[in-house]
Design an enzyme around this catalytic site. Sequence first.
Site, PDB file in Angstrom:
ATOM      1  N   PHE A 138      33.780 -68.022  36.705  1.00 44.65           N
ATOM      2  CA  PHE A 138      32.794 -68.610  35.792  1.00 44.65           C
ATOM      3  C   PHE A 138      33.014 -70.126  35.764  1.00 44.65           C
ATOM      4  O   PHE A 138      34.157 -70.588  35.883  1.00 44.65           O
ATOM      5  CB  PHE A 138      32.970 -68.007  34.398  1.00 44.65           C
ATOM      6  CG  PHE A 138      31.882 -68.360  33.429  1.00 44.65           C
ATOM      7  CD1 PHE A 138      30.649 -67.742  33.487  1.00 44.65           C
ATOM      8  CD2 PHE A 138      32.092 -69.325  32.448  1.00 44.65           C
ATOM      9  CE1 PHE A 138      29.649 -68.066  32.603  1.00 44.65           C
ATOM     10  CE2 PHE A 138      31.098 -69.662  31.557  1.00 44.65           C
ATOM     11  CZ  PHE A 138      29.861 -69.036  31.631  1.00 44.65           C
ATOM     12  N   THR A 151      33.460 -72.541  33.814  1.00 50.57           N
ATOM     13  CA  THR A 151      34.435 -73.216  32.956  1.00 50.57           C
ATOM     14  C   THR A 151      35.885 -72.846  33.263  1.00 50.57           C
ATOM     15  O   THR A 151      36.798 -73.430  32.673  1.00 50.57           O
ATOM     16  CB  THR A 151      34.163 -72.896  31.474  1.00 50.57           C
ATOM     17  OG1 THR A 151      34.195 -71.477  31.286  1.00 50.57           O
ATOM     18  CG2 THR A 151      32.814 -73.436  31.043  1.00 50.57           C
ATOM     19  N   LYS A 152      36.099 -71.900  34.164  1.00 48.33           N
ATOM     20  CA  LYS A 152      37.468 -71.501  34.489  1.00 48.33           C
ATOM     21  C   LYS A 152      38.180 -72.612  35.271  1.00 48.33           C
ATOM     22  O   LYS A 152      37.556 -73.501  35.836  1.00 48.33           O
ATOM     23  CB  LYS A 152      37.467 -70.206  35.303  1.00 48.33           C
ATOM     24  CG  LYS A 152      36.932 -68.997  34.547  1.00 48.33           C
ATOM     25  CD  LYS A 152      37.785 -68.668  33.336  1.00 48.33           C
ATOM     26  CE  LYS A 152      37.420 -67.327  32.708  1.00 48.33           C
ATOM     27  NZ  LYS A 152      36.139 -67.348  31.989  1.00 48.33           N
ATOM     28  N   ASN A 153      39.513 -72.526  35.343  1.00 50.17           N
ATOM     29  CA  ASN A 153      40.288 -73.544  36.063  1.00 50.17           C
ATOM     30  C   ASN A 153      39.827 -73.658  37.514  1.00 50.17           C
ATOM     31  O   ASN A 153      39.800 -74.747  38.071  1.00 50.17           O
ATOM     32  CB  ASN A 153      41.780 -73.217  36.009  1.00 50.17           C
ATOM     33  CG  ASN A 153      42.358 -73.385  34.623  1.00 50.17           C
ATOM     34  OD1 ASN A 153      41.703 -73.064  33.635  1.00 50.17           O
ATOM     35  ND2 ASN A 153      43.573 -73.885  34.536  1.00 50.17           N
ATOM     36  N   LEU A 154      39.493 -72.525  38.133  1.00 50.11           N
ATOM     37  CA  LEU A 154      38.792 -72.521  39.413  1.00 50.11           C
ATOM     38  C   LEU A 154      37.431 -71.899  39.145  1.00 50.11           C
ATOM     39  O   LEU A 154      37.298 -70.681  39.084  1.00 50.11           O
ATOM     40  CB  LEU A 154      39.544 -71.725  40.478  1.00 50.11           C
ATOM     41  CG  LEU A 154      38.866 -71.701  41.854  1.00 50.11           C
ATOM     42  CD1 LEU A 154      38.807 -73.109  42.456  1.00 50.11           C
ATOM     43  CD2 LEU A 154      39.583 -70.758  42.812  1.00 50.11           C
TER      44      LEU A 154
END
Length: 370
Positions: free
Chosen positions: A184, A186-189
């Site tokens: 998604f 907004t995730k870190n990746l």
Amino acid sequence: MSQIPLIDLQAQYKTIREEVRKAVDNVLDGGKYILGPEVKALEEEIAAYCGVKYAIGVANGTDALLLALDAAGIGAGDEVITTPFTFFATAEVVSQLGAIPVFVDIDPKTYNIDVDQIKEKINSKTKAIIPVHIFGQPANMDEIMAIANEHNLFVLEDAAQALGSEYKGRKVGSLGHAATFSFFPTKNLGGYGDGGMVVTNDEELAKKIRILRVHGSNPKYYHSMIGYNSRLDELQAAILRVKLRYLDEWNQGRREKAALYNEWLKEAPVVTPFAAEDRKHIYHLYIIQTDDREELMKHLKEKGIATGVYYPVPLHQQEVYKHLEYGEGSLPNSEFMSKRTFALPLFAELEDVKVRMITETIKNYYANKA
């Protein structure tokens, strides 16, 4: 007044714009858009990154959980132990398979599932445990695996928020029988749309998930299972391959901003995140606790500083799970934290001066209140 967002995806994009555009053009020029070479390459790179044999790209993080549990044989009437202090998808997929989520309270320091309370929830119907590496800090996996091995339970790491974090020197994703990631945005990746992945060392499990993601077919048009339409998009895979090269650098940036927050909030009457010594916390979210959350969040908003609550209602208190009859106070730590915790802005590109501004705003709020 300057605005400070919770996360700034545009700031990150500006640093890799040309690489991303080139990767997208390569996909468009190549003409292969579903389960093509970019997906295969990303699967290989994620597997190598996590230190596992297999990675299977799927449509999103929720599907990753669903297909992994389905492939493991979780079904009607089975019980799956997990935490109530997480995003709804963790329990939702259990229910979608006809199984029953069994909630265990959290450790108030790490916000992860309290391993000391797991054993008392195990019975003949228990088939799996889903620990969630919440906010980017791994759960206590040694003890969870010991319990699972003793009772022959499947362990699925919900690592949606934790790609790149480590437990005793090992990457999350390599600790349970399988693990899932969300891409998604907004995730870190994060991709520029939805995406997810399952990783495992279990060849048979990986094979089943690959079949399940394409309507249960192998080969095409020959169906051995009732499956799903859940494939990681080729364009997203190409973008994620670009971003994966920067993941460790970005995670380290988050850790550095978190260290500044910790230092500059020492004098404020808030509880900053606890990071266990044997784990590498990557701070998907920087979570603090306070007795007056709503008032402080309102004050920060007035000063142009965004915040977010994760999560306002623990899963055992959600309306859809009322029939499970968890009474008020049944999981006190989760209920307590849902009323006290919230996230401050955190992303690798966040300038130190803005971290200082945020912490000064918090300290001034309490000074004026006093």
